[in-house]
Scaffold this motif. Structure first.
Motif, PDB file in Angstrom:
ATOM      1  N   ASP A 209       0.716  -1.313   0.006  1.00  0.00           N
ATOM      2  CA  ASP A 209       0.021   0.041  -0.057  1.00  0.00           C
ATOM      3  C   ASP A 209       0.755   1.593   0.061  1.00  0.00           C
ATOM      4  O   ASP A 209       0.499   2.422  -0.620  1.00  0.00           O
ATOM      5  CB  ASP A 209      -0.955  -0.010   1.300  1.00  0.00           C
ATOM      6  N   SER A 210       1.931   1.168   0.645  1.00  0.00           N
ATOM      7  CA  SER A 210       2.856   2.486   0.703  1.00  0.00           C
ATOM      8  C   SER A 210       4.068   2.430  -0.395  1.00  0.00           C
ATOM      9  O   SER A 210       4.675   3.194  -0.350  1.00  0.00           O
ATOM     10  CB  SER A 210       3.409   2.241   2.043  1.00  0.00           C
ATOM     11  N   LEU A 211       3.906   1.422  -1.280  1.00  0.00           N
ATOM     12  CA  LEU A 211       4.969   1.214  -2.303  1.00  0.00           C
ATOM     13  C   LEU A 211       6.347   1.085  -1.890  1.00  0.00           C
ATOM     14  O   LEU A 211       7.289   0.951  -2.435  1.00  0.00           O
ATOM     15  CB  LEU A 211       5.056   2.482  -3.409  1.00  0.00           C
ATOM     16  N   GLU A 224       8.936  10.648  -4.499  1.00  0.00           N
ATOM     17  CA  GLU A 224       7.740  10.929  -4.398  1.00  0.00           C
ATOM     18  C   GLU A 224       7.433  11.637  -5.738  1.00  0.00           C
ATOM     19  O   GLU A 224       8.126  12.535  -6.219  1.00  0.00           O
ATOM     20  CB  GLU A 224       7.269  11.715  -3.319  1.00  0.00           C
ATOM     21  N   ASN A 225       5.988  11.261  -6.290  1.00  0.00           N
ATOM     22  CA  ASN A 225       5.578  11.766  -7.258  1.00  0.00           C
ATOM     23  C   ASN A 225       6.346  11.690  -8.752  1.00  0.00           C
ATOM     24  O   ASN A 225       6.355  12.573  -9.745  1.00  0.00           O
ATOM     25  CB  ASN A 225       5.146  13.344  -7.008  1.00  0.00           C
ATOM     26  N   ASN A 276      -0.013   0.418 -11.562  1.00  0.00           N
ATOM     27  CA  ASN A 276      -0.431   0.807 -10.343  1.00  0.00           C
ATOM     28  C   ASN A 276      -1.256   2.118 -10.185  1.00  0.00           C
ATOM     29  O   ASN A 276      -0.696   3.331 -10.656  1.00  0.00           O
ATOM     30  CB  ASN A 276       1.004   0.954  -9.489  1.00  0.00           C
ATOM     31  N   LYS A 277      -2.374   2.009  -9.987  1.00  0.00           N
ATOM     32  CA  LYS A 277      -3.229   3.379  -9.552  1.00  0.00           C
ATOM     33  C   LYS A 277      -2.922   4.281  -8.931  1.00  0.00           C
ATOM     34  O   LYS A 277      -3.256   5.563  -8.775  1.00  0.00           O
ATOM     35  CB  LYS A 277      -4.885   2.933  -9.137  1.00  0.00           C
ATOM     36  N   LYS A 278      -2.130   4.048  -7.679  1.00  0.00           N
ATOM     37  CA  LYS A 278      -1.557   4.954  -6.905  1.00  0.00           C
ATOM     38  C   LYS A 278      -0.525   5.996  -7.601  1.00  0.00           C
ATOM     39  O   LYS A 278      -0.585   7.330  -7.075  1.00  0.00           O
ATOM     40  CB  LYS A 278      -0.750   4.362  -5.785  1.00  0.00           C
ATOM     41  N   VAL A 279       0.022   5.677  -8.753  1.00  0.00           N
ATOM     42  CA  VAL A 279       1.034   6.714  -9.342  1.00  0.00           C
ATOM     43  C   VAL A 279       0.284   6.990 -10.714  1.00  0.00           C
ATOM     44  O   VAL A 279       1.100   7.658 -11.646  1.00  0.00           O
ATOM     45  CB  VAL A 279       2.231   6.028  -9.645  1.00  0.00           C
ATOM     46  N   TRP A 282       1.253  10.717 -11.244  1.00  0.00           N
ATOM     47  CA  TRP A 282       2.743  11.022 -10.929  1.00  0.00           C
ATOM     48  C   TRP A 282       3.443  11.641 -12.046  1.00  0.00           C
ATOM     49  O   TRP A 282       2.946  11.394 -13.461  1.00  0.00           O
ATOM     50  CB  TRP A 282       3.562  10.074 -10.442  1.00  0.00           C
TER      51      TRP A 282
END
Length: 294
Positions: A209-211, A224-225, A276-279, A282
């Motif tokens: 979850d936190s990559l 990050e980002n 990965n949807k979290k990025v 980015w």
């Protein structure tokens, strides 16, 4: 006479047994079998319709083993797949396939790495489309300052990569990072990051979850980002020189088309964390090399 009859019976039996199996080569240096069985959790591979990770680390290898079997079955190849670990099978070595000693690999490979072997290898429809493969610039978790490096300051960092990994190398060459060439094990490159010999390394985004990537008790996180897009597609390859090559390739491609039409390929890559949807939002460090930019 009795012994000769028994030998003939065993030989015929072995032929019949072999005819009900399809041998697929896989890298013996990787411990896929335990993670593969853990992921299946007793399910028949053909019944798998959920691809969420059940173990830490990269998950794409296991998903490819599943999708390959589903594609073959949907394409008309109903024999049981048996994975055959081979030391000679790796992401840059195709000699056994070219010679017809191997039929098919359980891993997808970069199109750029196989395009020159089209005379000896069938190249499947893409499993991973151009633009779908994204990776992070991983640094040690303890180095908070590096984690917050803005895109405009990437030129201050160096990144280690293997020039034999042509797609990775080309993508990184199109960023502002300073390249450090190293031909050797992936683990050694990560150790270079850990010991501050280099600042960062390009790695698939972790499924956590936190990559966060946890390797041998040490933790690494992406800057990050910022992400890097690897501008190539990935494909399964089948030997043209193997007696079953034509048949297996036809079944594989038929099945991949069905999986794509049903949305299974995209869903598998997304649920597994590969896409990965979290990025998703980015910034792309190598945006200028992509068609239309970012």
């Amino acid at each position: 006479m009795k012994m000769k009859w028994l030998f003939s019976l065993l030989f015929i039996s072995n032929l019949c047994w072999g005819s009900n199996q399809l041998v697929v080569d896989i890298i013996s240096s990787e411990n896929f079998s335990q993670r593969y069985e853990h992921f299946l959790a007793g399910r028949d591979v053909l019944d798998v319709d959920s691809f969420f990770p059940t173990t830490k680390g990269s998950h794409i290898e296991i998903i490819e083993m599943v999708l390959l079997q589903q594609a073959l079955f949907l394409g008309g190849e109903t024999r049981k797949v048996v994975f055959n670990p081979k030391p000679s099978v790796n992401i840059l070595e195709f000699s056994d396939l070219i010679a017809g000693e191997s039929l098919i690999l359980a891993r997808s490979v970069w199109h750029e790495n196989i395009v020159d072997y089209r005379g000896s290898l069938f190249i499947s429809d893409p499993l991973v489309e151009v633009g779908d493969y994204e990776a992070g610039l991983y640094v040690t978790k303890r180095n908070v300052a590096l984690q917050q490096t803005p895109l405009s300051q990437l030129r201050q960092l160096n990144v280690v990569s293997n020039p034999q990994w042509e797609v990775d190398w080309r993508a990184l060459m199109n960023t502002d990072l300073h390249m450090v060439s190293f031909i050797g094990p992936w683990e050694t490159m990560l150790a270079m990051v850990e010991s501050d010999v280099v600042d960062t390394m390009l790695i698939n985004f972790s499924v956590s979850d936190s990559l966060t990537l946890n390797f041998e008790g040490k933790e690494y996180v992406p800057i990050e980002n910022i992400k890097v897009v690897l501008p190539d597609s990935r494909h399964f390859v089948v030997s043209k020189n193997h007696p079953e090559g034509v048949q297996i390739f036809a079944a594989l491609n038929r099945g991949l088309k069905i999986l794509k039409r049903r949305g299974v390929l995209k869903r598998a890559l997304t649920e597994s964390g590969f896409i990965n949807k979290k990025v998703a939002n980015w910034q792309v460090a190598n945006a200028e090399m992509l068609v239309g930019g970012d």
